[in-house]
Design an enzyme around this catalytic site. Structure first.
Site, PDB file in Angstrom:
ATOM      1  CB  CYS A  79      56.145  10.747  33.074  1.00  0.00           C
ATOM      2  SG  CYS A  79      56.381   9.869  31.508  1.00  0.00           S
ATOM      3  CG  PHE A 125      55.540   4.203  31.611  1.00  0.00           C
ATOM      4  CD1 PHE A 125      54.184   4.459  31.644  1.00  0.00           C
ATOM      5  CD2 PHE A 125      56.153   4.105  30.361  1.00  0.00           C
ATOM      6  CE1 PHE A 125      53.446   4.617  30.479  1.00  0.00           C
ATOM      7  CE2 PHE A 125      55.434   4.262  29.182  1.00  0.00           C
ATOM      8  CZ  PHE A 125      54.073   4.520  29.249  1.00  0.00           C
ATOM      9  CD  GLU A 170      45.937  13.973  36.646  1.00  0.00           C
ATOM     10  OE1 GLU A 170      46.543  14.885  37.246  1.00  0.00           O
ATOM     11  OE2 GLU A 170      46.155  13.702  35.442  1.00  0.00           O
ATOM     12  CG  HIS A 201      50.733  13.083  34.608  1.00  0.00           C
ATOM     13  ND1 HIS A 201      52.017  13.553  34.451  1.00  0.00           N
ATOM     14  CD2 HIS A 201      50.706  11.857  33.998  1.00  0.00           C
ATOM     15  CE1 HIS A 201      52.749  12.663  33.797  1.00  0.00           C
ATOM     16  NE2 HIS A 201      51.969  11.629  33.500  1.00  0.00           N
ATOM     17  CE  LYS A 212      52.267  15.617  30.737  1.00  0.00           C
ATOM     18  NZ  LYS A 212      51.930  16.194  32.046  1.00  0.00           N
ATOM     19  CG  HIS A 232      54.073  13.225  28.509  1.00  0.00           C
ATOM     20  ND1 HIS A 232      54.720  13.813  29.585  1.00  0.00           N
ATOM     21  CD2 HIS A 232      53.715  11.968  28.939  1.00  0.00           C
ATOM     22  CE1 HIS A 232      54.760  12.961  30.593  1.00  0.00           C
ATOM     23  NE2 HIS A 232      54.152  11.842  30.219  1.00  0.00           N
TER      24      HIS A 232
END
Length: 414
Positions: free
Chosen positions: A165, A401, A316, A305, A337, A342
């Protein structure tokens, strides 16, 4: 001294639409592009909704034929459409100038997953002779970069990034660096993803990574909210034209924004879970600020994010507090998002374009569905309504990831 890099064109494809002004207006109005998946029957699936791109026909968005479309995967089609829009909006004519100074760098977390599924079925249903000869060039992660390069005759640096991502943000940062280092004058860059397929949806659902609010898709993605239960899969592409400042000025380009800094790091702790202390994320943020030669208090807005996962949003938030210290409470922080879902490897591309629009309109986009902030999420997340405020510098975060962290600093070009 490193060369200055500016943004002169943007183009996107996402669940909210196909044109930057249209999508930006919907973002500011708090509209959602999340809904029931229509491309395949997912009535037996644990999750049946996402940020699906509907009514998309590449021939309506780029100079290609229906025959061309059959030879490229859906994720490449999205990238091609977004690149075409970005190039047109930049006003650049690639038939002029040195093609070896024009490059492409487009990221994707997964690549041609739908092609893999189709050819797997062909192999086991009809035999190896029925596997398409176009399978490999369609599914490759670098297929987006390659096809854009071929179509526009861009013969400079050509690469692809696959950092889950963080892919698009890494791609933009790497393209930024190539121009800084005088290896290119223009780079077409960003990310693309089309992983809403039976296999893709099943895989992420089996990881328990996705929200399961099947009865309320539009409220399923709720970054920083205490009732969040996972992210919402989405698809699409965001592409930007990056250009060396003097090159852009010389051709009379409309300069939208400037890229000031790029930072990257790895958590080195887990393949899917973030470092709970956000140390890797903080390192990438600090690196981007250092690269931009800026102090934390020079940032006005953070495009987070913010995936709406229980662990990610807290990590975050901790990272932002670590980097910005007392200035963290003065920042506007938001995640879009909740509206577009996402987009995995494409998220940083679309969200970087949103950052450009935030600079142009002096507006921080909202974090929708944020009704009850989590106890560990206590920053100003621009809850539910867009907010006008002075914005000169923006930090953009992307985490993936594998522990990949990538951050960019955007701002007005002085």
């Amino acid at each position: 001294m490193a060369r200055r890099v500016v943004i002169t064109g943007t183009g996107l494809v996402c669940s909210l639409g196909f044109e930057v002004p249209e999508v930006w207006d919907k973002i500011c109005a708090g509209k959602s592009g999340i809904g029931k998946i229509e491309r395949f029957d997912c009535s037996d699936f644990k999750v049946s909704f996402g940020g699906e791109v509907r009514n998309f026909d590449l021939t309506e968005h780029a100079d290609v034929t229906s025959k061309d479309v059959k030879r490229i995967d859906r994720f490449v089609q999205f990238a091609f459409a977004a690149a075409s829009k970005a190039i047109i909006s930049s006003g650049i004519d690639f038939t002029k100038g040195d093609p070896y100074r024009h490059g492409v760098l487009v990221g994707s977390g997964i690549g041609g997953l739908s092609e893999i599924e189709m050819q797997h079925d062909a192999l086991f249903d009809k035999g190896p002779s029925r596997v398409s000869p176009f399978m490999i060039p369609k599914l490759m992660v670098n297929a987006a970069s390659g096809n854009i390069s071929v179509h526009w005759g861009l013969k400079g640096p050509n690469s692809a990034v696959a950092t889950a991502c963080a892919s698009a943000t890494n791609a933009i940062g790497d393209a930024f660096r190539l121009i800084q280092l005088d290896m290119a004058d223009v780079m077409v860059t960003g990310g693309s993803e089309a992983a809403i397929t039976p296999l893709g949806l099943s895989g992420f659902a089996r990881m328990n990574a996705l929200s399961t609010r099947n009865d309320s898709p539009e409220t399923a993605s709720r970054p920083f909210d205490r009732d969040r239960d996972g992210f919402v899969m989405a698809e699409g592409s965001g592409i930007l034209v990056l250009e060396e400042f003097e090159h852009a000025v010389a051709r009379g380009a409309n300069i939208l924004a400037e890229v000031f800094g790029y930072g990257m790091s790895a958590d080195g702790t887990h393949m899917t879970a973030p470092d709970p202390e956000g140390q890797g994320a903080a390192r990438a943020m600090s690196g981007a600020l250092r690269d931009a030669k800026m102090n934390p208090d020079e940032i006005d807005y953070v495009n987070a994010h913010g995936t709406s996962t229980p662990l990610g949003d807290k990590a975050e938030t901790v990272a932002i507090k670590t980097v910005f210290d007392s200035h963290a409470k003065k920042l506007a922080v938001s995640s879009t998002k909740g509206q577009i879902g996402h987009l995995l490897g494409a998220s940083g591309g679309v969200e970087s374009i949103i950052c450009v629009q935030a600079l142009l309109d002096q507006t921080a986009p909202p974090t929708i569905n944020l009704d009850n902030p989590d106890e560990g999420c206590d920053l100003d997340y621009v809850a539910n309504q867009a907010r006008q405020l002075p914005i000169r510098r923006i930090l953009k975060n992307s985490f993936g990831f594998g522990g990949h962290n990538a951050c960019l600093v955007f701002g007005k070009a002085d």
